[in-house]
Every structure is written in structure tokens, then in C-alpha cells.
Design an enzyme around this catalytic site. Structure first.
Site, short mmCIF file in Angstrom:
data_model
loop_
_atom_site.label_atom_id
_atom_site.label_comp_id
_atom_site.label_asym_id
_atom_site.label_seq_id
_atom_site.Cartn_x
_atom_site.Cartn_y
_atom_site.Cartn_z
N ASP A 44 10.66 4.20 -5.09
CA ASP A 44 10.80 4.40 -3.65
C ASP A 44 9.51 5.02 -3.10
O ASP A 44 9.10 6.10 -3.54
CB ASP A 44 11.99 5.32 -3.37
CG ASP A 44 12.20 5.53 -1.88
OD1 ASP A 44 12.91 4.69 -1.27
OD2 ASP A 44 11.66 6.50 -1.32
N TYR A 49 3.84 9.40 2.63
CA TYR A 49 3.68 10.25 1.44
C TYR A 49 2.23 10.27 0.97
O TYR A 49 1.89 11.02 0.05
CB TYR A 49 4.58 9.78 0.29
CG TYR A 49 6.05 9.64 0.63
CD1 TYR A 49 6.61 10.27 1.74
CD2 TYR A 49 6.89 8.85 -0.17
CE1 TYR A 49 7.96 10.12 2.04
CE2 TYR A 49 8.24 8.72 0.13
CZ TYR A 49 8.77 9.34 1.23
OH TYR A 49 10.10 9.20 1.52
#
Length: 324
Positions: A44, A49
Site C-alpha cells: 500500500d 508518503y
């Protein structure tokens, strides 16, 4: 028990995946390699991020005709960030993610949050007082742009993240391609029973992020409950000779919830997938669910006048003002 959920498209989605939020560059590549070596077939990701290029290196080194792991055997998810909700930005944003991950397609692409930030390349556009600059783009328009990606073969399925029940139904009212997955925070202190039932009734699979209570978050509250120290879970861990984390992951996967614990530690990455060799009894499942206390660990906050307040609560599409 199967170790996968079946999406409304018929595609299998492994019940256990590696989460990569807060996995800093320099460590995430190795974590993904360890995960794939340990048997994980679901990773994922998200551009926010700030580690997709490195995950792409891990994919390049481990996946391919001569590498032992076939691309079609790994389920890869990524997400559309809040500054890219304008329909014109959706495909370019996905293409950047594909380039970074060194992939030709994604198995699943999610709208990360229902609300939009101001368009542009600053991930968190702010006013001078530190509050965020929002946009009022309707997520239904964003969804229509997401649907086009399926038609182009760039993504196999599309879904939602951090949407509430009303917002899911709002999307379903206009969707020509239905969302397959809802990814939300879920753990024993936030069991999401009503939302899970809502999703099941509408053919969505639920994915749980921060399934262990996200103990490494930046904005921890000194008085917050520590999930991994919960006595009821410790008792089950002792009974089954498992860790508290394994009990929690087992509880989620046993109720058909896809679970994506994050780790960059090889031993924990291995430990987190060793949950398919035992089964909790139905009263034990209920016991864990009964730990629910409506505790949400993941509420983005900012400091205003020295106080920590929910960052986005004033936005009309903020999801957490509804009961579920």
C-alpha cells in the site's frame, strides 16, 4: 480461511499488505523487499508518503519475468493526493505515481481524502497563519476522472479512503464504475462495525490502516490509550502463543477486513503475516470488537493559539463530523 478478499471486479486482494506511511526513504526499499520475500503480495503506497520512487526500486529488483515474482501476483495500491482533485490533475498524478513505482498499472487507486486542498505542487498549501488553503472541488467530479483511468487500463480498480457512509453513497449515486474498496483507520478501539456493514451492503471491501493504533505517529496525545497494551488482547496473545499485534491483525482479517500494518523491521514484517495458522473463536472475536471506544488516532491536527485542533474540521467535506 482464504487469505484474500474478493473485490466486486472479481479480482482477489490479499488480506494482508505492507503499509508504507511513515516509512522513511533509506529504509522503505528494504522493508518492501523483506515483505515480498516473506510472502506479502500486497503493498500500500501513496505519493504523500514521499517514498514511492524508492518502493519502485524495490519492485524493479524483485518483480519481473526473470526475478521470481510476477507483477500480476502483487497487488499494488496508491492514492490521489488532496491537491490533485481537479479532474485535469487526476491522470497526470497517477502517471507520476506509475513512473515513480516503475509500474505500467495499479491494482487499486484511491481518492486519499474527500476534501481538496488548493491545486498545485505544494502538498500542504498554507495561509500565513498556518491554516490550510482549501479548494471546493466536488469529489464526484474527481470520481468521474478516476473512472477514466480504468477505461485506459492504467488502474484495475478504484476506491475511496477516509470517506464516511454518506459520502460513499454520494459517490455511488453518480458512479458508472463503482468504488471497490474503502480504506479507513480501524483497530479494536475504532472497530468501524457500522461502516463495515455499510460497505458490505454496497459491495465494498474495507481496508484498515493504522491497524495497531499507529504507535509511531508525530502527534501522540500523552493520555491516549495504548492498544498493544490492552489486557484483553494480551490474554488472547498468551492463549494462542502469538503477539498482541498478531491477535489484532487476525481479528481484522478474520472478519474479512484487509489489513496493512506498517513496519520497517524485518522480524515484525515477518511476524505480521504469520496470522493464517490459527483462528479466534467467535466469542473471542466479539470480545475484541467490544473494545471499541470510538478512539480515532489519525486526525490531522494543527496548533492554533497554542492549542492542538483538528486541521480540516471546517471543510464541508470533512468526513469525521458524521457518526460513521
Amino acid at each position: 480461511m482464504n487469505d484474500f478478499a474478493v473485490l466486486s471486479t472479481g479480482r482477489k486482494m490479499p488480506l494482508l499488505g505492507l503499509g508504507t506511511w511513515k516509512s522513511e526513504p533509506g529504509l522503505v526499499k528494504q522493508a518492501v523487499i523483506w515483505a515480498l520475500e516473506s510472502g506479502y503480495r500486497h503493498i500500500d503506497c501513496a505519493p504523500i508518503y514521499a517514498n514511492e520512487p524508492e518502493i519502485g526500486e524495490a519492485f524493479q529488483e524483485t518483480m519481473g519475468p526473470d526475478k521470481g515474482i510476477r507483477r500480476e501476483d502483487v497487488f499494488v495500491t496508491s492514492k490521489l493526493w488532496n491537491t490533485k482533485h481537479h479532474p485535469d490533475d487526476v491522470e497526470p498524478s497517477l502517471l507520476k505515481t506509475l513512473k515513480d513505482l516503475k509500474l505500467e498499472y495499479l491494482d487499486l487507486y484511491l481518492i486519499h481524502w474527500p476534501y481538496a486542498f488548493q491545486r498545485g505542487d505544494t502538498p500542504f498549501p498554507r495561509k500565513e497563519d498556518g491554516t490550510l488553503l482549501y479548494d471546493d472541488i466536488d469529489y464526484k467530479l474527481t470520481w468521474a476522472a478516476m473512472e477514466k483511468l480504468v477505461g485506459k487500463g492504467l488502474v484495475r480498480a478504484i476506491g475511496l479512503s477516509n470517506f464516511n457512509s454518506r459520502q460513499i453513497d454520494d459517490i455511488l449515486s453518480v458512479a458508472s464504475i463503482k468504488p471497490t474498496v474503502l480504506q479507513v483507520e480501524s483497530h479494536p478501539y475504532l472497530a468501524q462495525v457500522e461502516l463495515l456493514s455499510h460497505c458490505r451492503d454496497r459491495g465494498l471491501v474495507m481496508t484498515a490502516y493504522s491497524p495497531l493504533g499507529s504507535p509511531d505517529r508525530a502527534w501522540k496525545h500523552p493520555d491516549e490509550p495504548v492498544l498493544l497494551e490492552e489486557p484483553a488482547i494480551a490474554a488472547l496473545a498468551k492463549k494462542y502463543n502469538k503477539t498482541p499485534a498478531q491477535i489484532i491483525i487476525r481479528w481484522q482479517t478474520q472478519r474479512g477486513v484487509v489489513t496493512i500494518p506498517k513496519s520497517i523491521t524485518q522480524s515484525r514484517i515477518k511476524e505480521n503475516i504469520q496470522v493464517f495458522d490459527f483462528t479466534l473463536e467467535s466469542e473471542e472475536m466479539s470480545q475484541v470488537t467490544a473494545l471499541h471506544r470510538g478512539w480515532r488516532y489519525i486526525v490531522p491536527t494543527i496548533t492554533v493559539d497554542g492549542k492542538s485542533v483538528p486541521r480540516d474540521a471546517g471543510h464541508p467535506h470533512y468526513p469525521f463530523n458524521d457518526p460513521y
